[in-house]
Design a protein around this motif. Structure first.
Motif, PDB file in Angstrom:
ATOM      1  N   LYS A 257       0.827  -1.205   0.000  1.00  0.00           N
ATOM      2  CA  LYS A 257       0.000   0.000   0.000  1.00  0.00           C
ATOM      3  C   LYS A 257       0.864   1.259   0.000  1.00  0.00           C
ATOM      4  CE  LYS A 257      -4.294  -1.514   2.185  1.00  0.00           C
ATOM      5  NZ  LYS A 257      -5.228  -1.260   3.318  1.00  0.00           N
ATOM      6  N   LYS A 258       0.294   2.291  -0.576  1.00  0.00           N
ATOM      7  CA  LYS A 258       0.978   3.584  -0.579  1.00  0.00           C
ATOM      8  C   LYS A 258       0.929   4.185   0.825  1.00  0.00           C
ATOM      9  CE  LYS A 258       0.688   8.112  -2.815  1.00  0.00           C
ATOM     10  NZ  LYS A 258      -0.056   8.924  -3.805  1.00  0.00           N
ATOM     11  N   PRO A 259       2.075   4.530   1.403  1.00  0.00           N
ATOM     12  CA  PRO A 259       2.083   5.107   2.753  1.00  0.00           C
ATOM     13  C   PRO A 259       1.334   6.438   2.789  1.00  0.00           C
ATOM     14  CG  PRO A 259       4.296   4.454   2.059  1.00  0.00           C
ATOM     15  CD  PRO A 259       3.425   4.411   0.846  1.00  0.00           C
ATOM     16  N   HIS A 260       0.715   6.718   3.916  1.00  0.00           N
ATOM     17  CA  HIS A 260      -0.047   7.958   4.053  1.00  0.00           C
ATOM     18  C   HIS A 260       0.876   9.167   3.907  1.00  0.00           C
ATOM     19  CE1 HIS A 260      -3.228  10.629   5.312  1.00  0.00           C
ATOM     20  NE2 HIS A 260      -2.430  11.157   6.247  1.00  0.00           N
ATOM     21  N   GLY A 261       0.554   9.999   2.941  1.00  0.00           N
ATOM     22  CA  GLY A 261       1.316  11.226   2.734  1.00  0.00           C
ATOM     23  C   GLY A 261       2.637  11.036   2.028  1.00  0.00           C
ATOM     24  N   ARG A 262       2.922   9.818   1.584  1.00  0.00           N
ATOM     25  CA  ARG A 262       4.191   9.572   0.890  1.00  0.00           C
ATOM     26  C   ARG A 262       3.946   8.760  -0.375  1.00  0.00           C
ATOM     27  NH1 ARG A 262       8.015   6.502   4.601  1.00  0.00           N
ATOM     28  NH2 ARG A 262       6.063   5.627   5.426  1.00  0.00           N
ATOM     29  N   GLU A 263       4.977   8.678  -1.205  1.00  0.00           N
ATOM     30  CA  GLU A 263       4.907   7.901  -2.431  1.00  0.00           C
ATOM     31  C   GLU A 263       5.576   6.545  -2.219  1.00  0.00           C
ATOM     32  OE1 GLU A 263       3.363   8.718  -5.234  1.00  0.00           O
ATOM     33  OE2 GLU A 263       2.698  10.611  -4.342  1.00  0.00           O
ATOM     34  N   LEU A 264       5.202   5.594  -3.051  1.00  0.00           N
ATOM     35  CA  LEU A 264       5.864   4.291  -3.015  1.00  0.00           C
ATOM     36  C   LEU A 264       7.301   4.428  -3.510  1.00  0.00           C
ATOM     37  CD1 LEU A 264       3.107   1.942  -4.501  1.00  0.00           C
ATOM     38  CD2 LEU A 264       3.917   1.942  -2.142  1.00  0.00           C
ATOM     39  N   THR A 265       8.189   3.670  -2.924  1.00  0.00           N
ATOM     40  CA  THR A 265       9.567   3.656  -3.399  1.00  0.00           C
ATOM     41  C   THR A 265       9.639   2.888  -4.710  1.00  0.00           C
ATOM     42  OG1 THR A 265      10.110   1.603  -2.247  1.00  0.00           O
ATOM     43  CG2 THR A 265      10.374   3.670  -1.008  1.00  0.00           C
ATOM     44  N   ASP A 266      10.742   3.039  -5.420  1.00  0.00           N
ATOM     45  CA  ASP A 266      10.923   2.296  -6.671  1.00  0.00           C
ATOM     46  C   ASP A 266      10.892   0.793  -6.423  1.00  0.00           C
ATOM     47  OD1 ASP A 266      11.107   4.630  -8.084  1.00  0.00           O
ATOM     48  OD2 ASP A 266      13.310   4.679  -8.096  1.00  0.00           O
ATOM     49  N   GLU A 267      11.440   0.391  -5.285  1.00  0.00           N
ATOM     50  CA  GLU A 267      11.422  -1.037  -4.942  1.00  0.00           C
ATOM     51  C   GLU A 267       9.987  -1.532  -4.756  1.00  0.00           C
ATOM     52  OE1 GLU A 267      12.895  -4.062  -1.363  1.00  0.00           O
ATOM     53  OE2 GLU A 267      13.576  -1.966  -1.393  1.00  0.00           O
ATOM     54  N   ASP A 268       9.164  -0.727  -4.071  1.00  0.00           N
ATOM     55  CA  ASP A 268       7.762  -1.099  -3.863  1.00  0.00           C
ATOM     56  C   ASP A 268       6.997  -1.138  -5.183  1.00  0.00           C
ATOM     57  OD1 ASP A 268       8.118  -1.348  -1.157  1.00  0.00           O
ATOM     58  OD2 ASP A 268       7.451   0.701  -0.695  1.00  0.00           O
ATOM     59  N   LYS A 269       7.285  -0.169  -6.045  1.00  0.00           N
ATOM     60  CA  LYS A 269       6.606  -0.137  -7.346  1.00  0.00           C
ATOM     61  C   LYS A 269       6.962  -1.364  -8.180  1.00  0.00           C
ATOM     62  CE  LYS A 269       6.277   4.919  -7.672  1.00  0.00           C
ATOM     63  NZ  LYS A 269       6.746   6.126  -8.404  1.00  0.00           N
ATOM     64  N   ASN A 270       8.234  -1.733  -8.171  1.00  0.00           N
ATOM     65  CA  ASN A 270       8.657  -2.928  -8.911  1.00  0.00           C
ATOM     66  C   ASN A 270       8.028  -4.186  -8.321  1.00  0.00           C
ATOM     67  OD1 ASN A 270      10.272  -1.468 -10.683  1.00  0.00           O
ATOM     68  ND2 ASN A 270      12.090  -1.638  -9.369  1.00  0.00           N
ATOM     69  N   PHE A 271       7.937  -4.215  -6.988  1.00  0.00           N
ATOM     70  CA  PHE A 271       7.308  -5.361  -6.313  1.00  0.00           C
ATOM     71  C   PHE A 271       5.840  -5.476  -6.727  1.00  0.00           C
ATOM     72  CE2 PHE A 271       4.821  -7.096  -2.799  1.00  0.00           C
ATOM     73  CZ  PHE A 271       5.490  -8.281  -2.545  1.00  0.00           C
ATOM     74  N   ASN A 272       5.125  -4.359  -6.693  1.00  0.00           N
ATOM     75  CA  ASN A 272       3.708  -4.362  -7.069  1.00  0.00           C
ATOM     76  C   ASN A 272       3.523  -4.731  -8.536  1.00  0.00           C
ATOM     77  OD1 ASN A 272       3.128  -3.616  -4.495  1.00  0.00           O
ATOM     78  ND2 ASN A 272       2.457  -1.530  -4.964  1.00  0.00           N
ATOM     79  N   ARG A 273       4.454  -4.281  -9.363  1.00  0.00           N
ATOM     80  CA  ARG A 273       4.371  -4.605 -10.784  1.00  0.00           C
ATOM     81  C   ARG A 273       4.512  -6.115 -10.989  1.00  0.00           C
ATOM     82  NH1 ARG A 273       8.232  -1.629 -12.279  1.00  0.00           N
ATOM     83  NH2 ARG A 273       6.981   0.275 -12.460  1.00  0.00           N
ATOM     84  N   ASP A 274       5.413  -6.728 -10.254  1.00  0.00           N
ATOM     85  CA  ASP A 274       5.597  -8.181 -10.356  1.00  0.00           C
ATOM     86  C   ASP A 274       4.359  -8.927  -9.858  1.00  0.00           C
ATOM     87  OD1 ASP A 274       8.122  -7.831 -11.369  1.00  0.00           O
ATOM     88  OD2 ASP A 274       9.145  -8.094  -9.437  1.00  0.00           O
ATOM     89  N   ILE A 275       3.782  -8.437  -8.765  1.00  0.00           N
ATOM     90  CA  ILE A 275       2.578  -9.071  -8.212  1.00  0.00           C
ATOM     91  C   ILE A 275       1.421  -8.972  -9.211  1.00  0.00           C
ATOM     92  CG2 ILE A 275       0.789  -8.886  -6.432  1.00  0.00           C
ATOM     93  CD1 ILE A 275       3.293 -10.159  -5.393  1.00  0.00           C
ATOM     94  N   ASN A 276       1.223  -7.792  -9.759  1.00  0.00           N
ATOM     95  CA  ASN A 276       0.117  -7.595 -10.707  1.00  0.00           C
ATOM     96  C   ASN A 276       0.328  -8.395 -11.987  1.00  0.00           C
ATOM     97  OD1 ASN A 276      -1.204  -5.843  -8.967  1.00  0.00           O
ATOM     98  ND2 ASN A 276      -0.136  -4.040  -9.754  1.00  0.00           N
ATOM     99  N   SER A 277       1.584  -8.520 -12.390  1.00  0.00           N
ATOM    100  CA  SER A 277       1.883  -9.314 -13.584  1.00  0.00           C
ATOM    101  C   SER A 277       1.542 -10.782 -13.342  1.00  0.00           C
ATOM    102  CB  SER A 277       3.363  -9.166 -13.945  1.00  0.00           C
ATOM    103  OG  SER A 277       3.688  -9.988 -15.047  1.00  0.00           O
ATOM    104  N   ALA A 278       1.882 -11.276 -12.155  1.00  0.00           N
ATOM    105  CA  ALA A 278       1.568 -12.670 -11.821  1.00  0.00           C
ATOM    106  C   ALA A 278       0.062 -12.879 -11.719  1.00  0.00           C
ATOM    107  CB  ALA A 278       2.250 -13.056 -10.510  1.00  0.00           C
TER     108      ALA A 278
END
Length: 331
Positions: A257-278
């Motif tokens: 999840k996106k932290p309150h008031g902050r953006e996802l890190t590049d690592e988190d974005k890549n992780f989510n991309r892999d999850i969504n791809s699967a």
């Protein structure tokens, strides 16, 4: 007065007691079994002879295109399904024919036609009245045969094509032991007509259903997962990939999840991309399941018979697996 004498055991008695003796005599039983086997083989040949001349299989089996159009499977696949449940279908036919000995009054379908018609029903979900008219059968006969053949498919095909390996954590790949097995999970709805009863309308309401009503109503995804029993199989080496609706269980991997008031890190974005791809694979599977109109259209059966609905879903899932074996999802 008629009497009998057994040449093997030397016993004798009144003719009315012969069948009781024959069923328990070591000398008479082999002859009885041979007689039963011979009759069974003759009946099997008689029923199989109908396949070549009895519609609809005599028409649908002329080409793969016709077979796929009507059943969702090619000729080879239908024959493979038939081989899995051949004996059960023959036994069903034999039982029905004993009840209706005059086939000129009560027409019956051959074992292969029973299978083909049931696949047709699952694929297009035609009404029983329509099927009865097309095949010149009674509506009650169609209702009975569809229920029985679905039961046969469930007992013979479902377990053959869908299984959860008990030793999945110990499975090996060509490169050695698999470190992590991922089970991709998602839920979908089976739409139902709007219930007449106000209490049922509340119980079965589901906003995502095209009719606003669905089997079991609006149930949270994590509740469905917990009730499924699948969590009993997960551990460190066997984990589940889900969307954010499944947050809250150990060994369940979900997008971050996106932290309150902050953006996802590049690592988190890549992780989510892999999850969504699967997870795209399970979305594809859901779409394939819905190509069977009995699941993809509005379900007309008893909405409180969850056992029957579950059985139908499991049979359709097995049929989808058969197609997946031949036409895998692109990676």
């Amino acid at each position: 007065m008629l009497t009998w004498t057994c040449a093997g055991s030397g016993r004798s008695g009144l003719y009315t007691h012969y069948y009781r003796h024959r069923d328990n005599c070591n000398y008479c039983t082999p002859e009885l079994e041979e007689e039963k086997q011979q009759k069974m083989e003759e009946k099997q040949q008689e029923l199989q002879a109908l396949d070549a001349k009895q519609r609809p299989w005599s028409e649908w089996s002329r080409s793969n295109e016709s077979c796929i159009q009507h059943t969702g499977h090619d000729i080879e696949q239908v024959q493979e399904l038939y081989s899995m449940c051949e004996q059960s279908l023959i036994n069903y036919c034999s039982h029905r024919n004993k009840e209706h000995t005059d086939s000129t009054i009560t027409p019956y379908l051959s074992p292969m036609n029973l299978l083909a018609v049931t696949l047709w029903y699952l694929k297009y979900y035609h009404s029983e009245r329509y099927i009865a008219t097309e095949l010149n059968l009674g509506r009650s006969t169609v209702n009975y045969l569809l229920s029985e053949v679905i039961n046969i498919l469930h007992s013979c095909v479902y377990r053959e094509l869908i299984s959860f390996p008990a030793d999945i954590a110990k499975r090996r790949t060509p490169h050695g032991p698999e470190q992590n097995h991922k089970l991709i999970v998602d839920s979908t709805v089976i739409a139902i007509p709007e219930p007449y009863d106000s209490e049922q309308r509340k119980a079965y309401y589901h906003a995502k259903s095209p009719t606003n009503y669905a089997i079991k109503g609006s149930v949270h995804d994590i509740t469905v997962l917990r009730d499924s029993g699948l969590l009993e199989h997960v551990e460190d080496s066997v984990q589940i990939i889900d969307d954010k609706g499944y947050i809250g269980e150990e060994y369940v991997v979900t997008p971050r999840k996106k932290p309150h008031g902050r953006e996802l890190t590049d690592e988190d974005k890549n992780f989510n991309r892999d999850i969504n791809s699967a997870r795209a694979a399970i979305e594809n599977i859901n779409q394939r399941l819905k190509t069977y109109a009995i699941l993809g259209s509005i379900y007309r059966g008893a909405i409180d018979d969850f056992h029957k609905i579950t059985k139908i879903v499991q049979v359709v899932s097995a049929l989808c697996n058969m197609n997946l074996n031949k036409h895998p999802i692109r990676k």
